[in-house]
Design a protein around this motif. Structure first.
Motif, PDB file in Angstrom:
ATOM      1  N   LEU A  76      38.770 -25.986 -26.604  1.00 57.33           N
ATOM      2  CA  LEU A  76      38.445 -24.667 -26.060  1.00 57.33           C
ATOM      3  C   LEU A  76      38.612 -24.625 -24.545  1.00 57.33           C
ATOM      4  O   LEU A  76      39.119 -23.643 -23.989  1.00 57.33           O
ATOM      5  N   ASP A  77      38.220 -25.687 -23.861  1.00 59.51           N
ATOM      6  CA  ASP A  77      38.280 -25.689 -22.400  1.00 59.51           C
ATOM      7  C   ASP A  77      39.702 -25.560 -21.857  1.00 59.51           C
ATOM      8  O   ASP A  77      39.884 -25.226 -20.681  1.00 59.51           O
ATOM      9  N   GLN A  78      40.709 -25.818 -22.677  1.00 60.15           N
ATOM     10  CA  GLN A  78      42.079 -25.679 -22.189  1.00 60.15           C
ATOM     11  C   GLN A  78      42.460 -24.211 -21.975  1.00 60.15           C
ATOM     12  O   GLN A  78      43.493 -23.924 -21.361  1.00 60.15           O
ATOM     13  N   TYR A  79      41.609 -23.296 -22.447  1.00 62.27           N
ATOM     14  CA  TYR A  79      41.885 -21.871 -22.285  1.00 62.27           C
ATOM     15  C   TYR A  79      41.166 -21.275 -21.077  1.00 62.27           C
ATOM     16  O   TYR A  79      41.187 -20.052 -20.893  1.00 62.27           O
ATOM     17  N   ARG A  80      40.530 -22.111 -20.266  1.00 60.47           N
ATOM     18  CA  ARG A  80      39.888 -21.593 -19.057  1.00 60.47           C
ATOM     19  C   ARG A  80      40.919 -20.859 -18.209  1.00 60.47           C
ATOM     20  O   ARG A  80      42.059 -21.297 -18.084  1.00 60.47           O
ATOM     21  N   GLY A  81      40.500 -19.753 -17.617  1.00 56.18           N
ATOM     22  CA  GLY A  81      41.411 -18.931 -16.831  1.00 56.18           C
ATOM     23  C   GLY A  81      41.997 -17.785 -17.618  1.00 56.18           C
ATOM     24  O   GLY A  81      42.677 -16.918 -17.051  1.00 56.18           O
ATOM     25  N   ARG A  82      41.743 -17.755 -18.926  1.00 54.53           N
ATOM     26  CA  ARG A  82      42.213 -16.664 -19.780  1.00 54.53           C
ATOM     27  C   ARG A  82      41.048 -16.158 -20.634  1.00 54.53           C
ATOM     28  O   ARG A  82      40.090 -16.880 -20.881  1.00 54.53           O
ATOM     29  N   TRP A  83      41.148 -14.942 -21.063  1.00 55.56           N
ATOM     30  CA  TRP A  83      40.177 -14.416 -22.016  1.00 55.56           C
ATOM     31  C   TRP A  83      40.485 -14.996 -23.387  1.00 55.56           C
ATOM     32  O   TRP A  83      41.647 -15.291 -23.713  1.00 55.56           O
ATOM     33  N   VAL A  84      39.457 -15.146 -24.201  1.00 54.90           N
ATOM     34  CA  VAL A  84      39.621 -15.706 -25.549  1.00 54.90           C
ATOM     35  C   VAL A  84      38.803 -14.887 -26.534  1.00 54.90           C
ATOM     36  O   VAL A  84      37.648 -14.544 -26.251  1.00 54.90           O
ATOM     37  N   ILE A  85      39.403 -14.582 -27.666  1.00 50.67           N
ATOM     38  CA  ILE A  85      38.654 -14.071 -28.814  1.00 50.67           C
ATOM     39  C   ILE A  85      38.603 -15.192 -29.843  1.00 50.67           C
ATOM     40  O   ILE A  85      39.636 -15.636 -30.341  1.00 50.67           O
ATOM     41  N   LEU A  86      37.403 -15.683 -30.111  1.00 51.15           N
ATOM     42  CA  LEU A  86      37.176 -16.679 -31.150  1.00 51.15           C
ATOM     43  C   LEU A  86      36.502 -15.964 -32.316  1.00 51.15           C
ATOM     44  O   LEU A  86      35.391 -15.456 -32.175  1.00 51.15           O
ATOM     45  N   MET A  89      46.949  -8.426 -22.379  1.00 55.13           N
ATOM     46  CA  MET A  89      45.673  -8.531 -21.663  1.00 55.13           C
ATOM     47  C   MET A  89      45.368  -9.955 -21.219  1.00 55.13           C
ATOM     48  O   MET A  89      44.278 -10.233 -20.749  1.00 55.13           O
ATOM     49  N   GLN A  90      46.335 -10.868 -21.398  1.00 54.32           N
ATOM     50  CA  GLN A  90      46.100 -12.280 -21.090  1.00 54.32           C
ATOM     51  C   GLN A  90      44.924 -12.811 -21.899  1.00 54.32           C
ATOM     52  O   GLN A  90      44.049 -13.524 -21.388  1.00 54.32           O
ATOM     53  N   CYS A  91      44.900 -12.432 -23.167  1.00 48.12           N
ATOM     54  CA  CYS A  91      43.801 -12.814 -24.057  1.00 48.12           C
ATOM     55  C   CYS A  91      44.343 -13.622 -25.233  1.00 48.12           C
ATOM     56  O   CYS A  91      45.254 -13.169 -25.935  1.00 48.12           O
ATOM     57  N   GLU A  92      43.797 -14.811 -25.421  1.00 42.93           N
ATOM     58  CA  GLU A  92      44.184 -15.672 -26.527  1.00 42.93           C
ATOM     59  C   GLU A  92      43.322 -15.376 -27.751  1.00 42.93           C
ATOM     60  O   GLU A  92      42.167 -14.939 -27.625  1.00 42.93           O
ATOM     61  N   ILE A  93      43.877 -15.633 -28.925  1.00 39.03           N
ATOM     62  CA  ILE A  93      43.142 -15.481 -30.181  1.00 39.03           C
ATOM     63  C   ILE A  93      43.012 -16.851 -30.829  1.00 39.03           C
ATOM     64  O   ILE A  93      43.994 -17.595 -30.938  1.00 39.03           O
ATOM     65  N   LEU A  94      41.800 -17.197 -31.254  1.00 40.91           N
ATOM     66  CA  LEU A  94      41.546 -18.420 -32.001  1.00 40.91           C
ATOM     67  C   LEU A  94      40.756 -18.056 -33.248  1.00 40.91           C
ATOM     68  O   LEU A  94      39.721 -17.392 -33.154  1.00 40.91           O
ATOM     69  N   GLU A 107      39.132  -1.926 -31.997  1.00 36.60           N
ATOM     70  CA  GLU A 107      37.879  -2.112 -31.247  1.00 36.60           C
ATOM     71  C   GLU A 107      37.871  -3.464 -30.528  1.00 36.60           C
ATOM     72  O   GLU A 107      37.335  -3.580 -29.426  1.00 36.60           O
ATOM     73  N   MET A 108      38.454  -4.480 -31.124  1.00 37.69           N
ATOM     74  CA  MET A 108      38.576  -5.768 -30.437  1.00 37.69           C
ATOM     75  C   MET A 108      39.350  -5.593 -29.130  1.00 37.69           C
ATOM     76  O   MET A 108      38.950  -6.100 -28.075  1.00 37.69           O
ATOM     77  N   VAL A 109      40.471  -4.884 -29.221  1.00 39.86           N
ATOM     78  CA  VAL A 109      41.298  -4.651 -28.036  1.00 39.86           C
ATOM     79  C   VAL A 109      40.519  -3.843 -27.006  1.00 39.86           C
ATOM     80  O   VAL A 109      40.484  -4.181 -25.816  1.00 39.86           O
ATOM     81  N   ARG A 110      39.875  -2.762 -27.458  1.00 38.70           N
ATOM     82  CA  ARG A 110      39.129  -1.904 -26.541  1.00 38.70           C
ATOM     83  C   ARG A 110      38.002  -2.670 -25.858  1.00 38.70           C
ATOM     84  O   ARG A 110      37.728  -2.485 -24.663  1.00 38.70           O
ATOM     85  N   LEU A 111      37.347  -3.548 -26.597  1.00 40.22           N
ATOM     86  CA  LEU A 111      36.237  -4.311 -26.038  1.00 40.22           C
ATOM     87  C   LEU A 111      36.706  -5.212 -24.896  1.00 40.22           C
ATOM     88  O   LEU A 111      36.080  -5.278 -23.838  1.00 40.22           O
ATOM     89  N   VAL A 112      37.817  -5.907 -25.102  1.00 39.93           N
ATOM     90  CA  VAL A 112      38.346  -6.768 -24.044  1.00 39.93           C
ATOM     91  C   VAL A 112      38.786  -5.922 -22.854  1.00 39.93           C
ATOM     92  O   VAL A 112      38.517  -6.265 -21.693  1.00 39.93           O
ATOM     93  N   GLN A 113      39.452  -4.787 -23.118  1.00 37.64           N
ATOM     94  CA  GLN A 113      39.871  -3.900 -22.030  1.00 37.64           C
ATOM     95  C   GLN A 113      38.663  -3.412 -21.231  1.00 37.64           C
ATOM     96  O   GLN A 113      38.697  -3.355 -19.993  1.00 37.64           O
ATOM     97  N   ALA A 114      37.594  -3.059 -21.922  1.00 37.91           N
ATOM     98  CA  ALA A 114      36.394  -2.557 -21.251  1.00 37.91           C
ATOM     99  C   ALA A 114      35.741  -3.643 -20.404  1.00 37.91           C
ATOM    100  O   ALA A 114      35.317  -3.397 -19.266  1.00 37.91           O
ATOM    101  N   LEU A 115      35.648  -4.856 -20.929  1.00 39.57           N
ATOM    102  CA  LEU A 115      35.068  -5.959 -20.177  1.00 39.57           C
ATOM    103  C   LEU A 115      35.898  -6.266 -18.933  1.00 39.57           C
ATOM    104  O   LEU A 115      35.357  -6.503 -17.842  1.00 39.57           O
ATOM    105  N   GLN A 116      37.210  -6.252 -19.082  1.00 42.78           N
ATOM    106  CA  GLN A 116      38.077  -6.529 -17.937  1.00 42.78           C
ATOM    107  C   GLN A 116      37.951  -5.443 -16.870  1.00 42.78           C
ATOM    108  O   GLN A 116      37.887  -5.743 -15.671  1.00 42.78           O
ATOM    109  N   ALA A 117      37.906  -4.182 -17.292  1.00 38.22           N
ATOM    110  CA  ALA A 117      37.768  -3.077 -16.336  1.00 38.22           C
ATOM    111  C   ALA A 117      36.415  -3.131 -15.642  1.00 38.22           C
ATOM    112  O   ALA A 117      36.306  -2.912 -14.427  1.00 38.22           O
ATOM    113  N   ALA A 118      35.358  -3.411 -16.397  1.00 40.85           N
ATOM    114  CA  ALA A 118      34.017  -3.483 -15.815  1.00 40.85           C
ATOM    115  C   ALA A 118      33.943  -4.584 -14.760  1.00 40.85           C
ATOM    116  O   ALA A 118      33.324  -4.414 -13.702  1.00 40.85           O
TER     117      ALA A 118
END
Length: 219
Positions: free
Chosen positions: A39-49, A77-82, A164-175
């Motif tokens: 998991l730590d190899q994804y530091r610097g990017r958003w992750v959905i687990l 969104m520079q977001c990885e999926i696991l 909603e997954m996409v919207r949630l990440v977008q909202a967190l990034q904007a906030a």
């Protein structure tokens, strides 16, 4: 000690701390359908687990197909999926091969094997004494610094919304970017909510055409 005393002893034993929003996401190293991952190899990017209780199940299949078809939205969104399941790596490979054959999509994200349920337990997805993975239907959004920013749970018979997954990440990034909050049903490009005033002077300086505690700001 009899069985009843054994059971009582288990209940009284210290339980792992339940993960909360803003807790560090527990690190792990595991085999996946894309090779070993940590998991730590994804530091610097958003992750959905996100987790599912078993391969070859109808609801989870629908989610994997939809996620595969929308993978480009997460990449933007520079977001990885696991994905995570208690099934073995070979079961994952067989399932993803079957999905490609029947639905015409290749699942591009790693699917983690967790046969011992060690990762699921570390994330609080299942009770330490649970013998099955029936409740492993959780989604965690992890930010680039490795903190858990959102947690959602779904029952086995209700599929998750990829929109909603996409919207949630977008909202967190904007906030984070604008140091603001997002209102209900917020979508990119819509106004954000400014931070609530913490002093009377700031509250009195708010425009009179809106409540002092509800101030919009542009993203």
């Amino acid at each position: 000690m009899n069985a009843a005393e054994n059971s009582l002893s288990d209940l009284n034993a210290p339980q792992p701390k339940a993960l909360r929003i803003n807790d560090p996401a527990p690190d792990f190293i595991a085999r996946t359908t894309a090779g070993p991952r940590r998991l730590d190899q994804y530091r610097g990017r958003w992750v959905i687990l996100f987790s599912h209780p078993a391969d070859f199940t109808p609801v989870c299949t629908s989610e994997f197909v939809d996620l595969a078809r929308n993978a480009h939205r997460f990449e933007a969104m520079q977001c990885e999926i696991l994905a995570l399941s208690v099934d073995s790596l070979f079961s994952h490979l067989a399932w993803l091969t079957d999905i490609q054959r029947h639905f015409g999509v290749t699942v591009p994200f790693p699917v983690i094997e967790d046969p011992s349920m060690e990762i699921a337990r570390a994330y609080g997805m299942i009770d330490p004494q649970s013998p099955t993975s029936a409740t492993v239907r959780a989604t965690y959004v992890i930010d680039p610094s490795g903190l858990i920013r959102a947690i959602s749970w779904y029952p086995m018979n209700v599929g998750r919304s990829i929109d909603e997954m996409v919207r949630l990440v977008q909202a967190l990034q904007a906030a984070d970017e604008y140091k603001a909050s997002t209102p209900a049903a917020w979508q990119p490009g819509q106004p954000l909510l400014a931070q609530t005033p913490l002093t009377l002077e700031t509250a009195l300086s708010a425009p009179s055409d809106a409540p002092w505690y509800y101030r919009e700001q542009q993203s």
